[in-house]
Write a protein that holds these residues in place. Sequence first.
Motif: not given
Length: 199
Positions: A12, A15, A36
Amino acid sequence: MTHVVIRPKVLYVGTPVFLVSTVNADGSFNLAPASSYWALEQMLVLGLETDGQSARNVLERPELTVSFPHPELWPAVERLADVTGRDPVPEAKAGRYRFEADKLAVSGLGFEPSELVAPPRVAECRLQFEARVRRATPGLGAYLLVEAEVVRVHADPAIVVPGTEHVDPRAWHPTIYSFRHYFDIGAEVGWRATSETTG
């Protein structure tokens, strides 16, 4: 510059956090945090945990809403992080998650009705998408890859460029999830020449 080879547990890199609302089999609503995400024109691509209630719901009732919390709402997001709407709790989640039927109460947030889909939107979020699932692809590890078409966007007028339909990127502050930490976006460092919100 010298680099080192590493293998992080998560990738990650940064995001947006979103809250996905779906409809349960009994007509109640499920709310879950996720990060996601990517978008292409009016299509969203979302990664949802395969053994989560959200994934089950979109496979059975292919509508959802995506609400983007601003950074001040990160504690509400975190309160949802270790609860599931699945009962019994799936074996893969049993060590960390607990079942909660009313995840909205856990979050401390509120729902408001959607206009074109059944799942509600999160009232406190300044940017909300109503969407219909067009395809869901299982089997990508522990995730369901969900492709959803946005059919309506709701925005707080404070984040819209006056007289336009453009979100003002200087007024809009998504919560960014980076290596399991929550961040506000930083200062603007540049823009694309094709941007319609420069100046």
